[in-house]
Design an enzyme around this catalytic site. Structure first.
Site, mmCIF file in Angstrom:
data_model
loop_
_atom_site.group_PDB
_atom_site.id
_atom_site.type_symbol
_atom_site.label_atom_id
_atom_site.label_comp_id
_atom_site.label_asym_id
_atom_site.label_seq_id
_atom_site.Cartn_x
_atom_site.Cartn_y
_atom_site.Cartn_z
ATOM 1 N N GLY A 46 0.760 -0.904 0.145
ATOM 2 C CA GLY A 46 -0.404 0.274 0.172
ATOM 3 C C GLY A 46 0.986 0.797 -0.231
ATOM 4 O O GLY A 46 2.268 1.208 0.504
ATOM 5 N N GLN A 51 3.809 9.939 0.884
ATOM 6 C CA GLN A 51 4.517 9.465 0.712
ATOM 7 C C GLN A 51 5.366 9.231 -0.349
ATOM 8 O O GLN A 51 6.785 9.231 -0.455
ATOM 9 C CB GLN A 51 3.965 7.379 0.562
ATOM 10 C CG GLN A 51 3.909 6.971 2.689
ATOM 11 C CD GLN A 51 3.514 5.736 2.675
ATOM 12 O OE1 GLN A 51 2.118 5.286 2.440
ATOM 13 N NE2 GLN A 51 4.733 5.102 2.675
ATOM 14 N N CYS A 99 6.004 0.829 8.072
ATOM 15 C CA CYS A 99 5.518 1.701 6.810
ATOM 16 C C CYS A 99 7.017 1.881 5.895
ATOM 17 O O CYS A 99 7.972 2.081 6.911
ATOM 18 C CB CYS A 99 5.140 2.787 7.374
ATOM 19 S SG CYS A 99 4.987 4.097 6.946
ATOM 20 N N LEU A 100 6.899 1.837 4.255
ATOM 21 C CA LEU A 100 7.408 2.815 3.699
ATOM 22 C C LEU A 100 8.542 3.796 4.522
ATOM 23 O O LEU A 100 9.595 3.844 3.589
ATOM 24 C CB LEU A 100 7.424 2.331 2.468
ATOM 25 C CG LEU A 100 7.042 0.938 2.220
ATOM 26 C CD1 LEU A 100 5.674 1.030 0.914
ATOM 27 C CD2 LEU A 100 7.838 0.263 1.226
ATOM 28 N N HIS A 141 -4.318 2.383 7.627
ATOM 29 C CA HIS A 141 -3.214 2.437 7.873
ATOM 30 C C HIS A 141 -2.909 3.774 6.756
ATOM 31 O O HIS A 141 -2.382 4.948 7.071
ATOM 32 C CB HIS A 141 -2.096 1.392 7.696
ATOM 33 C CG HIS A 141 -0.495 1.657 7.604
ATOM 34 N ND1 HIS A 141 0.530 1.858 8.547
ATOM 35 C CD2 HIS A 141 -0.344 2.831 6.839
ATOM 36 C CE1 HIS A 141 1.480 2.043 8.323
ATOM 37 N NE2 HIS A 141 1.704 2.732 6.601
ATOM 38 N N GLU A 142 -3.630 3.493 5.957
ATOM 39 C CA GLU A 142 -3.358 4.263 4.450
ATOM 40 C C GLU A 142 -3.768 5.185 4.966
ATOM 41 O O GLU A 142 -2.997 6.656 4.487
ATOM 42 C CB GLU A 142 -3.155 3.713 2.889
ATOM 43 C CG GLU A 142 -2.494 2.809 2.290
ATOM 44 C CD GLU A 142 -1.245 3.048 3.064
ATOM 45 O OE1 GLU A 142 -1.110 4.072 2.645
ATOM 46 O OE2 GLU A 142 -0.504 1.891 2.586
ATOM 47 N N HIS A 145 -1.970 8.018 7.100
ATOM 48 C CA HIS A 145 -1.606 9.068 6.279
ATOM 49 C C HIS A 145 -2.261 10.647 5.648
ATOM 50 O O HIS A 145 -0.994 10.841 6.077
ATOM 51 C CB HIS A 145 -0.533 8.045 4.857
ATOM 52 C CG HIS A 145 0.020 7.041 5.486
ATOM 53 N ND1 HIS A 145 1.270 7.789 5.946
ATOM 54 C CD2 HIS A 145 0.781 5.355 4.928
ATOM 55 C CE1 HIS A 145 2.122 6.420 6.183
ATOM 56 N NE2 HIS A 145 1.813 5.622 5.558
HETATM 57 NI NI NI Z 1 2.963 3.502 6.220
#
Ligand code: NI
Length: 171
Positions: A46, A51, A99-100, A141-142, A145
């Protein structure tokens, strides 16, 4: 099309409330393509526009709905613009997230087991998704963000994974 650079904490774009999308123009379609490529390359399951440094309400998710039960379940790509959680189950579940944008970190987060997400597809048409389990977790989660919230804000436990620790799919 291009792979975009992923931004990391403490970049302030990750803490901003992202803007609603009203223009379904070519730039948006390019951004969607780039985000899908960037998510696959990372690799992640995702990705939210902040991000890649864009403060817009857009998320992409690629995950097999039944992957928990069937490793070979086909992956499905979701692109959701201006996503909102419409309904959420009272049932919650603790799960491990990464998380990236927060490298070399994992945490345990309590999330709704099921959610209904409303939003728009890439053409601007309304869509509604009923999600459960890991897929519901990824969406929560997304969507966080887009509000400038990171899972580390919600985590009940955070740790740096050991080199040999199996790392959770990043989102
Ligand atoms: Ni994330």
């Amino acid at each position: 099309m291009a792979i975009r650079e992923i931004v990391y904490t403490p970049d302030p774009v990750l803490r901003r409330k992202a803007h609603k999308i009203t223009n379904f123009d070519k730039d948006l379609q390019v951004l969607i393509h780039d985000m899908v490529e960037t998510m696959r390359e990372a690799p992640g399951v995702g990705l939210a526009a902040p991000q890649v440094g864009i403060s817009s309400r857009l998320i992409v998710v690629e995950y097999a709905e039944n992957e928990e039960e069937d490793e070979d379940a086909p992956k499905k790509l979701y692109v959701v613009i201006n996503p909102e959680i419409d309904e959420a189950s009272e049932d919650m579940e603790l799960g491990v997230e990464g998380c990236l944008s927060v490298p070399r970190m994992m945490g345990e987060v309590n999330r709704h087991l099921q959610v209904t997400v409303k939003g728009l597809n890439r053409q601007g048409k309304p869509i509604k998704l009923k999600l459960k389990g890991w897929l519901a977790r990824i969406f929560q989660h997304e969507i966080d963000h887009l509000e400038g919230i990171l899972y580390t804000d919600r985590a009940t436990k955070l740790w740096r994974p050991a080199d040999d620790e199996e790392v959770q799919d990043n989102v």
